[in-house]
Design a protein around this motif. Structure first.
Motif, PDB file in Angstrom:
ATOM      1  N   THR A  63       6.147   5.653  -6.849  1.00 33.32           N
ATOM      2  CA  THR A  63       6.428   6.629  -5.797  1.00 33.32           C
ATOM      3  C   THR A  63       5.966   6.047  -4.469  1.00 33.32           C
ATOM      4  O   THR A  63       4.868   5.502  -4.382  1.00 33.32           O
ATOM      5  N   GLN A  64       6.807   6.174  -3.454  1.00 31.90           N
ATOM      6  CA  GLN A  64       6.402   5.666  -2.133  1.00 31.90           C
ATOM      7  C   GLN A  64       5.645   6.730  -1.356  1.00 31.90           C
ATOM      8  O   GLN A  64       6.027   7.903  -1.358  1.00 31.90           O
ATOM      9  N   ARG A  65       4.589   6.312  -0.669  1.00 30.87           N
ATOM     10  CA  ARG A  65       3.835   7.193   0.228  1.00 30.87           C
ATOM     11  C   ARG A  65       3.780   6.484   1.583  1.00 30.87           C
ATOM     12  O   ARG A  65       3.028   5.519   1.762  1.00 30.87           O
ATOM     13  N   HIS A  66       4.635   6.926   2.498  1.00 29.26           N
ATOM     14  CA  HIS A  66       4.640   6.328   3.831  1.00 29.26           C
ATOM     15  C   HIS A  66       3.444   6.857   4.617  1.00 29.26           C
ATOM     16  O   HIS A  66       2.948   7.953   4.341  1.00 29.26           O
ATOM     17  N   ARG A  67       2.972   6.073   5.613  1.00 34.15           N
ATOM     18  CA  ARG A  67       1.766   6.500   6.358  1.00 34.15           C
ATOM     19  C   ARG A  67       1.952   6.318   7.862  1.00 34.15           C
ATOM     20  O   ARG A  67       2.726   5.468   8.309  1.00 34.15           O
ATOM     21  N   THR A  68       1.191   7.110   8.613  1.00 31.39           N
ATOM     22  CA  THR A  68       1.235   7.051  10.074  1.00 31.39           C
ATOM     23  C   THR A  68       0.448   5.836  10.575  1.00 31.39           C
ATOM     24  O   THR A  68      -0.328   5.222   9.821  1.00 31.39           O
ATOM     25  N   MET A 120       0.808  -1.225   0.000  1.00 30.60           N
ATOM     26  CA  MET A 120       0.000   0.000   0.000  1.00 30.60           C
ATOM     27  C   MET A 120       0.842   1.276   0.000  1.00 30.60           C
ATOM     28  O   MET A 120       0.370   2.323  -0.430  1.00 30.60           O
ATOM     29  N   HIS A 121       2.124   1.208   0.450  1.00 31.26           N
ATOM     30  CA  HIS A 121       2.961   2.418   0.388  1.00 31.26           C
ATOM     31  C   HIS A 121       3.361   2.730  -1.056  1.00 31.26           C
ATOM     32  O   HIS A 121       3.974   3.757  -1.326  1.00 31.26           O
ATOM     33  N   LEU A 122       3.016   1.830  -1.985  1.00 35.20           N
ATOM     34  CA  LEU A 122       3.276   2.080  -3.404  1.00 35.20           C
ATOM     35  C   LEU A 122       2.029   2.615  -4.100  1.00 35.20           C
ATOM     36  O   LEU A 122       2.007   2.790  -5.317  1.00 35.20           O
TER      37      LEU A 122
END
Ligand SMILES: C[S@@+](CC[C@H](N)C(=O)[O-])C[C@H]1O[C@@H](n2cnc3c(N)ncnc32)[C@H](O)[C@@H]1O
Length: 268
Positions: A216-221, A162-164
Motif C-alpha cells: 500500500t502506498q502512503r504519500h507524505r507532505t 518509504m512511501h511503501l
C-alpha cells in the motif's frame, strides 16, 4: 549473499509488485501483465509518473556521486534497491571510488534473482546483497556488518521506498533505528512520493495503485518527509523535489516530479 531459504524464490504474478511496476515505468522487461495494469492505472491518474520516476533515478545518481565524491563516503547501504536500471548505486559510487563497498537490500524475489547475476559479475570494490525487509532494520544492520564497517561513516539510501511503508509499520521508528546505527559522519539519502504536489492526481494514483498492488502506498507532505531527517544536518538545498536537488542543468531541474528528496548528515 543472504538469500533466505536458498531455494528459487516464488514470484507472485497475481498481484502487482512495486519493483516490477517501477521497472515497467523505466522501460524494463522484468514485469508481468498485472504490473503493467497497475503502472497504466497510475499513469492515467498522474501522467507525469514516467518523468517523475526517471527524475528520481537521476537524483539517486547525483546523491551517490555527491556522497562518494565531495562527502568522501566509501560505504553504501542501499535499501529498496529495485530491479537494476541505469546508474545503479555501485556503478556510480565505484566510478568515483573504485574500492567502495555497497550492500543492497530488497525483499522482492525478482530483485533477488538479479542480485545473483549482478554478484557473479566482476566489479572492483565489494558488492553484497541481503534479502530482507526494511521493517527489520536490526537484521539488516547485522547482515550488512559482514561487508560494511559500522565504525566508519556509511551512507544509507532509502530511495523511493518509504512511501511503501505505511504508518502502522512505524516508518519514523524504522528510520530512527537506522539513524541510530549510523556512525558520526554518516549520511541518509531519502526520497519518497509526495502528497502535496499535484495532490488530487496523486491521491487518485495511490487509490488505483493500492487496489492492484501488494504494498500500500502512503504519500507524505514536505513536512512529513523532512521529519525523516530529524537529528541530521540537511545538506543544501534541503528537502526539495528531486530534480531540484543539485541538478546538473536547468533542464534537469525543470523535470516534472511528484517526489520529495534530500540528504542529511549525522554530525561528527
Ligand atoms: C519504487 S522501487 C525503488 C527502487 C530504487 N530505489 C529506485 O529509486 O530506483 C521500491 C523498491 O523497494 C522495495 N521494497 C518495498 N518495500 C520494501 C521493504 N519493506 N523491505 C525491503 N524492500 C522493500 C521494492 O521491492 C522495490 O524494489
Amino acid at each position: 549473499m543472504d538469500s533466505g531459504n536458498g531455494d528459487r524464490p516464488r514470484i507472485d504474478t497475481s498481484v502487482a509488485h512495486s519493483a516490477r511496476v517501477h521497472d515497467y515505468w523505466l522501460g524494463g522487461k522484468d514485469n508481468f501483465a498485472v504490473d503493467r495494469a497497475a503502472g497504466d492505472a497510475v499513469r492515467e491518474a498522474y501522467p507525469g509518473i514516467v518523468e517523475s520516476v526517471r527524475a528520481n533515478r537521476a537524483f539517486l545518481a547525483r546523491a551517490v556521486r555527491y556522497l562518494a565524491g565531495e562527502a568522501g563516503i566509501t560505504q553504501f547501504l542501499d535499501i529498496g534497491t529495485g530491479i537494476p536500471a541505469s546508474d545503479n548505486t555501485h556503478e556510480v559510487a565505484q566510478a568515483v571510488t573504485p574500492g567502495a563497498r555497497i550492500v543492497y537490500v530488497d525483499h522482492d524475489p525478482v530483485v533477488l534473482q538479479h542480485a545473483r547475476a549482478l554478484l557473479t559479475s566482476s566489479v572492483p570494490g565489494t558488492v553484497d546483497y541481503i534479502d530482507a525487509d526494511l521493517r527489520d532494520p536490526e537484521r539488516i544492520a547485522a547482515a550488512a556488518a559482514r561487508t560494511l564497517d559500522f565504525g566508519r561513516p556509511i551512507a544509507i539510501m532509502l530511495i523511493a521506498v518509504m512511501h511503501l511503508i505505511v504508518d502502522a509499520d512505524d516508518p519514523y521508528g524504522i528510520v530512527g533505528r537506522m539513524k541510530a546505527a549510523m556512525p558520526p559522519g554518516s549520511y541518509l539519502a531519502l526520497s519518497q512520493v509526495a502528497s502535496d504536489i499535484e495532490s488530487e492526481r496523486m491521491a487518485e494514483a495511490a487509490r488505483r495503485y493500492n487496489k492492484l498492488a501488494r504494498e500500500t502506498q502512503r504519500h507524505r507532505t514536505h513536512a512529513e518527509v523532512t521529519r525523516f531527517f530529524d537529528g541530521l544536518e540537511l545538506v543544501e538545498p534541503g528537502v526539495v523535489t528531486v530534480p531540484r536537488w543539485r541538478p546538473g542543468s536547468e533542464l534537469e531541474a525543470r523535470a516534472r516530479s511528484g517526489m520529495w528528496g534530500g540528504v542529511g548528515r549525522r554530525r561528527s
